[in-house]
Motif scaffolding. Structure first.
Motif, PDB file in Angstrom:
ATOM      1  N   GLY A  96       8.383 -17.424 -27.973  1.00 26.61           N
ATOM      2  CA  GLY A  96       6.957 -17.848 -28.547  1.00 26.61           C
ATOM      3  C   GLY A  96       7.018 -19.309 -28.936  1.00 26.61           C
ATOM      4  N   ASP A  97       8.042 -19.992 -28.974  1.00 26.18           N
ATOM      5  CA  ASP A  97       8.248 -21.430 -29.399  1.00 26.18           C
ATOM      6  C   ASP A  97       7.890 -22.383 -28.390  1.00 26.18           C
ATOM      7  OD1 ASP A  97       8.619 -20.801 -31.974  1.00 26.18           O
ATOM      8  OD2 ASP A  97      10.954 -20.709 -31.669  1.00 26.18           O
ATOM      9  N   VAL A  98       7.421 -23.306 -28.340  1.00 26.17           N
ATOM     10  CA  VAL A  98       7.202 -24.482 -27.379  1.00 26.17           C
ATOM     11  C   VAL A  98       8.512 -25.488 -27.542  1.00 26.17           C
ATOM     12  CG1 VAL A  98       5.941 -26.436 -26.453  1.00 26.17           C
ATOM     13  CG2 VAL A  98       4.944 -24.601 -27.302  1.00 26.17           C
ATOM     14  N   VAL A  99       9.266 -25.147 -26.368  1.00 29.06           N
ATOM     15  CA  VAL A  99      10.657 -25.886 -26.520  1.00 29.06           C
ATOM     16  C   VAL A  99      10.729 -27.170 -26.050  1.00 29.06           C
ATOM     17  CG1 VAL A  99      13.222 -25.532 -25.730  1.00 29.06           C
ATOM     18  CG2 VAL A  99      11.690 -23.560 -26.445  1.00 29.06           C
ATOM     19  N   GLN A 100       9.915 -27.538 -25.070  1.00 30.26           N
ATOM     20  CA  GLN A 100       9.921 -28.845 -24.302  1.00 30.26           C
ATOM     21  C   GLN A 100       8.988 -28.984 -23.492  1.00 30.26           C
ATOM     22  OE1 GLN A 100      13.759 -30.164 -22.661  1.00 30.26           O
ATOM     23  NE2 GLN A 100      12.944 -32.058 -21.877  1.00 30.26           N
ATOM     24  N   ILE A 101       8.154 -30.135 -23.300  1.00 28.69           N
ATOM     25  CA  ILE A 101       7.128 -30.487 -22.440  1.00 28.69           C
ATOM     26  C   ILE A 101       7.550 -31.817 -21.886  1.00 28.69           C
ATOM     27  CG2 ILE A 101       4.614 -30.903 -22.099  1.00 28.69           C
ATOM     28  CD1 ILE A 101       4.027 -29.407 -24.974  1.00 28.69           C
ATOM     29  N   LEU A 138      12.517 -33.361 -17.353  1.00 27.26           N
ATOM     30  CA  LEU A 138      13.167 -32.072 -17.869  1.00 27.26           C
ATOM     31  C   LEU A 138      14.610 -31.748 -17.292  1.00 27.26           C
ATOM     32  CD1 LEU A 138      11.886 -29.412 -19.382  1.00 27.26           C
ATOM     33  CD2 LEU A 138      11.898 -28.423 -16.829  1.00 27.26           C
ATOM     34  N   LEU A 139      14.758 -32.165 -15.986  1.00 30.91           N
ATOM     35  CA  LEU A 139      15.969 -32.210 -15.313  1.00 30.91           C
ATOM     36  C   LEU A 139      17.255 -32.944 -15.780  1.00 30.91           C
ATOM     37  CD1 LEU A 139      15.229 -31.773 -11.408  1.00 30.91           C
ATOM     38  CD2 LEU A 139      16.266 -30.003 -13.052  1.00 30.91           C
ATOM     39  N   THR A 140      16.769 -34.398 -16.090  1.00 31.15           N
ATOM     40  CA  THR A 140      17.606 -35.183 -16.544  1.00 31.15           C
ATOM     41  C   THR A 140      17.954 -35.321 -18.033  1.00 31.15           C
ATOM     42  OG1 THR A 140      15.917 -36.759 -16.596  1.00 31.15           O
ATOM     43  CG2 THR A 140      17.196 -36.678 -14.504  1.00 31.15           C
ATOM     44  N   HIS A 141      16.840 -34.743 -18.736  1.00 27.26           N
ATOM     45  CA  HIS A 141      16.966 -35.015 -20.581  1.00 27.26           C
ATOM     46  C   HIS A 141      16.625 -33.419 -21.085  1.00 27.26           C
ATOM     47  CE1 HIS A 141      17.541 -39.098 -19.780  1.00 27.26           C
ATOM     48  NE2 HIS A 141      16.329 -39.258 -19.205  1.00 27.26           N
ATOM     49  N   PRO A 142      17.439 -32.484 -20.603  1.00 33.39           N
ATOM     50  CA  PRO A 142      17.011 -31.082 -21.303  1.00 33.39           C
ATOM     51  C   PRO A 142      17.069 -31.191 -22.746  1.00 33.39           C
ATOM     52  CG  PRO A 142      19.130 -30.916 -20.016  1.00 33.39           C
ATOM     53  CD  PRO A 142      18.452 -32.355 -19.802  1.00 33.39           C
ATOM     54  N   LYS A 143      16.434 -30.579 -23.568  1.00 30.76           N
ATOM     55  CA  LYS A 143      16.453 -30.680 -25.257  1.00 30.76           C
ATOM     56  C   LYS A 143      17.416 -29.944 -25.873  1.00 30.76           C
ATOM     57  CE  LYS A 143      12.051 -33.341 -25.838  1.00 30.76           C
ATOM     58  NZ  LYS A 143      10.791 -33.342 -26.534  1.00 30.76           N
ATOM     59  N   ASN A 144      17.773 -28.933 -25.336  1.00 32.17           N
ATOM     60  CA  ASN A 144      18.757 -28.040 -25.954  1.00 32.17           C
ATOM     61  C   ASN A 144      19.295 -27.212 -24.857  1.00 32.17           C
ATOM     62  OD1 ASN A 144      16.915 -25.929 -25.117  1.00 32.17           O
ATOM     63  ND2 ASN A 144      15.905 -25.869 -27.298  1.00 32.17           N
ATOM     64  N   ASP A 145      20.253 -26.189 -25.539  1.00 36.75           N
ATOM     65  CA  ASP A 145      21.036 -25.445 -24.600  1.00 36.75           C
ATOM     66  C   ASP A 145      20.219 -24.326 -23.851  1.00 36.75           C
ATOM     67  OD1 ASP A 145      23.357 -26.713 -25.392  1.00 36.75           O
ATOM     68  OD2 ASP A 145      23.704 -25.183 -27.011  1.00 36.75           O
TER      69      ASP A 145
END
Length: 407
Positions: free
Chosen positions: A244-249, A255-262
């Protein structure tokens, strides 16, 4: 996309399903997890406090695993699902304030939906299915069939007007669904896992079809997917959801080079980066000299300072001239000559910034020289080394600058 004009704005959007919504809202505000809220209230958090914007004329992909809230999010855009809290603006208008008539107009004229299961009328022809939205609006038969015929031709179904859906393959049926959506000429297309029921070959064809249509029609497309490769292939930006959460936009590359979390890292770990990243993503900025004004002594000095044995030469407009080797520069100096144009190696391999590295990998592995990345006017933007490609494929970053011996 040439501009970032806001088409849709989502402001603190929340959806809770179940019997004790007020209690679930309290627990949400206390930071309780989706699982804890379900256990304590029997209510399910579909979307939790989402805030983002969608640009005009972009393909915006919402993705996540089953249960992440992506389809719930999509259905709130046209209020097939009513939000518990929050606001959605379309072209600056608060659609939460629309009455039944206004909402009907929104669904008929501004937004069209393409479903996973095709949702075609089995007893109607392909043409009648494509024209159905206009028929509901009361558009005259001649006009609606003309527009439907044009849409069918646009999606590659010319000549199938009088067929029934049962006479078509799954891929062709989905094309009818897409034609029906664009026949209404909406500003916004909502596509809920529209291609997931197709076999891999048809799915790829429909992805190509969607990209081609977007180049022609310039719609705002919101596409739901659980397939990362599909999202990376068609999306201008990707919104990742989890519980239900927006994790990354982000853009596919970021998205490939800088994923925000595990969670995002795990999601992308098996992606074939060579099919997504381009020359522009993996190039580095090279050392250069200006062949028009710099002499051999300056060129040799720069190579010594940077511990390289060759350097790239450009002209006054930053157009690539070629590569200059240290040994040849030393000979010029020994012979008291200045013109380096006579020693430039102009036979460098070149590519454009938007070339996928999958198309370059084999060539670069066999080339003794770096690939030069040049724009349409021949200006040098960067160079590609084997090492930088390997780093990009592994997800590492590189800030190298240099000449031809970073291999």
């Amino acid at each position: 996309m040439t501009e970032n004009r806001e088409k849709i704005k989502v402001d603190h959007l929340t959806k809770i399903f179940g019997p004790h919504i007020n209690k679930a809202q309290e627990l949400l505000s206390e930071g309780k997890s989706k699982a804890e809220i379900l256990a304590k209230t029997g209510s399910t958090v579909g979307v939790d406090n989402a805030n983002f914007t969608i640009n005009d004329n972009e393909i915006f992909v919402i993705m996540g695993l089953s249960g992440s809230g992506k389809s719930t999010m999509l259905r709130m855009f046209n209020r097939l699902i009513e939000p518990t809290l929050g606001t959605i603006y379309v072209d600056g208008e608060n659609i939460m304030q629309l009455d039944k008539k206004g909402l009907l107009e929104l669904r008929r004229k501004k937004m069209s939906m393409v479903f996973q299961g095709f949702a075609l009328l089995p007893d109607r022809t392909v043409l009648e299915n494509a024209a159905f939205g206009l028929e509901v609006q009361g558009i005259a038969k001649e006009e609606r069939e003309k527009k439907a015929h044009e849409s069918l031709e646009m999606v590659g179904l010319k000549g199938y007007d009088n067929q029934l859906p049962s006479e078509l393959s799954g891929g062709m049926q989905q094309r009818v669904g897409l034609a029906r959506a664009i026949t209404n000429d909406p500003d916004i297309l909502l596509m809920d896992e529209a291609f997931s029921a197709l076999d891999p070959l048809n799915r790829r064809d429909m992805q190509d079809e969607l990209i081609d249509l977007q180049h022609k029609l310039h719609k705002t497309i919101i596409f739901i997917s659980h397939d990362l490769n599909e999202a990376l292939r068609i999306g201008d930006r990707i919104l990742m959801m989890h519980d239900g959460d927006v994790v990354q936009i982000d853009t596919p590359e970021d998205l490939l080079t800088h994923p925000k979390n595990d969670y995002v890292k795990k999601f992308i770990q098996n992606v074939d980066r060579s099919k997504i990243l381009t020359a522009g993503n993996v190039m580095i900025h090279p050392n250069t000299i200006n062949i028009e004004k710099d002499g051999p002594k300056l060129a040799l000095r720069r190579m010594k300072e940077d511990h390289i044995s060759s350097i790239f030469a450009v002209d006054d407009q930053q157009r690539l001239v070629g590569l200059v080797d240290a040994d040849d520069v030393i000979k010029l100096i020994e012979n008291n000559q200045r013109d380096m144009k006579q020693i430039v190696n102009a036979g460098l391999p070149k590519t454009s910034p938007d070339t996928p590295i999958a198309e370059l990998f084999d060539k670069i592995s066999k080339s003794p020289l770096p690939y030069a990345v040049v724009d349409k006017d021949g200006r040098l933007e960067g160079i590609i080394l084997r090492s930088t490609i390997l780093e990009a494929m592994s997800g590492s970053d590189t800030d190298d600058e240099g000449g031809a011996d970073h291999e």
